[in-house]
Design an enzyme around this catalytic site. Structure first.
Site, PDB file in Angstrom:
ATOM      1  N   TYR A   1       0.551  -0.971  -0.206  1.00  0.00           N
ATOM      2  CA  TYR A   1       0.017   0.324   0.628  1.00  0.00           C
ATOM      3  C   TYR A   1       0.748   1.666   0.213  1.00  0.00           C
ATOM      4  CZ  TYR A   1      -2.799   3.768   1.869  1.00  0.00           C
ATOM      5  OH  TYR A   1      -3.414   4.611   1.431  1.00  0.00           O
TER       6      TYR A   1
ATOM      7  N   HIS B   1       3.819  10.250   0.430  1.00  0.00           N
ATOM      8  CA  HIS B   1       2.524  10.543  -1.221  1.00  0.00           C
ATOM      9  C   HIS B   1       1.986  12.313  -1.370  1.00  0.00           C
ATOM     10  CE1 HIS B   1       0.808   6.238   0.260  1.00  0.00           C
ATOM     11  NE2 HIS B   1       2.538   6.279  -0.420  1.00  0.00           N
TER      12      HIS B   1
ATOM     13  N   HIS C   1       2.338  13.605   2.725  1.00  0.00           N
ATOM     14  CA  HIS C   1       1.958  13.285   3.614  1.00  0.00           C
ATOM     15  C   HIS C   1       3.085  11.743   3.620  1.00  0.00           C
ATOM     16  CE1 HIS C   1      -0.910  10.844   1.439  1.00  0.00           C
ATOM     17  NE2 HIS C   1      -0.341   9.468   2.202  1.00  0.00           N
TER      18      HIS C   1
ATOM     19  N   HIS D   1       4.313   8.358   5.351  1.00  0.00           N
ATOM     20  CA  HIS D   1       4.010   6.918   5.520  1.00  0.00           C
ATOM     21  C   HIS D   1       4.842   5.877   5.989  1.00  0.00           C
ATOM     22  CE1 HIS D   1      -0.219   6.730   4.536  1.00  0.00           C
ATOM     23  NE2 HIS D   1      -0.202   7.097   3.190  1.00  0.00           N
TER      24      HIS D   1
END
Length: 245
Positions: A22, A107, A120, A122
């Site tokens: 993801y 992203h 942002h 992750h």
């Protein structure tokens, strides 16, 4: 004042590889075109510079009731360039992990509501703290042996915290990320800042803005979207006015 978001979650066993796919936009998530960059660090020798190998081993060898990884998500300022946000995200990752194994993905999707980029980060990390001892994959995730560290796994910095200590730790992480963001904004000549404190801690009685989600935004008319954005802008101007009184 720039909106601030920072979130910590524990990764459930069995979800590591799906989470990696993801955040890195691979596998079933390859159709997304918002990936800016990825980075990783502090992996043990046996992982061979492969975050998937490390977190796959965590899934297999970490104790049964322990999370396989910890996930952190943080907003990045739209005022910064892509390169500046890349550098900021990497700096934040090193500060949050403090030497522990990690995988970072940045992203920058386009907001369905305002049509603006929403950069942002992750961060996927392990609670295991590497030392100078060479271990196998299996031994890395065994229980720490204080008397003979070479016979046990890497120590976990999350172990032994009670609820109050964990809450204080989360607050410290929120503050740490905010400090790095504000330092980057100042360094690059921007005057806006983020504030890691809750609205109540800032003395504000209003409720935090709710997350609409892509599905709800798609159901909104152009008129509804504009009304929502206008109300958001009025609130931000009000916040900025109260900040500089």
């Amino acid at each position: 004042m720039i909106p601030y978001h920072f979130e910590i979650k524990s990764g459930k066993r069995g979800s590591s590889l799906e989470h990696i796919n993801y955040v890195t936009r691979t596998g079933a998530h390859g159709e997304h075109e918002d990936l800016v960059t990825t980075a990783f660090g502090n992996l043990p020798t046996w992982a061979g510079n492969d975050p998937k190998a490390f977190f796959r081993a965590s899934e297999k060898y970490e104790r049964k009731n322990a999370p396989a990884f910890r996930s952190m998500t943080f907003n990045l300022p739209k005022d910064l360039t892509i390169e500046q946000n890349k550098r900021l995200a990497i700096d934040i990752s090193h500060a949050l992990t403090a030497g522990k194994p990690f995988l970072l993905a940045v992203h920058a999707p386009v907001s369905a509501l305002a049509g603006e980029f929403h950069p942002h980060g992750h961060l996927m990390m392990s609670d295991r703290m590497p030392d100078d001892i060479e271990r196998s994959a299996e031994l890395t995730f065994r229980r720490y042996n204080a008397s003979h560290p070479e016979k046990g796994g890497c120590r976990k910095d999350s172990g032994g915290k009670n609820r109050a200590e964990h809450r204080d730790w989360v607050i410290e992480q929120r503050k740490l990320v905010a400090e790095h963001i504000n330092e980057a904004l100042e360094r690059h000549g921007h005057h806006d800042r983020v504030d890691h404190r809750t609205l109540r801690q800032r003395g504000e009685s209003r409720q935090p803005e709710s997350y609409l989600g892509p599905a709800r935004v798609r159901r909104m008319s152009s008129h509804d979207k504009q009304q929502y954005l206008d109300a958001r802008q009025r609130q931000r101007r009000k916040d900025e006015g109260s900040t500089f009184k």
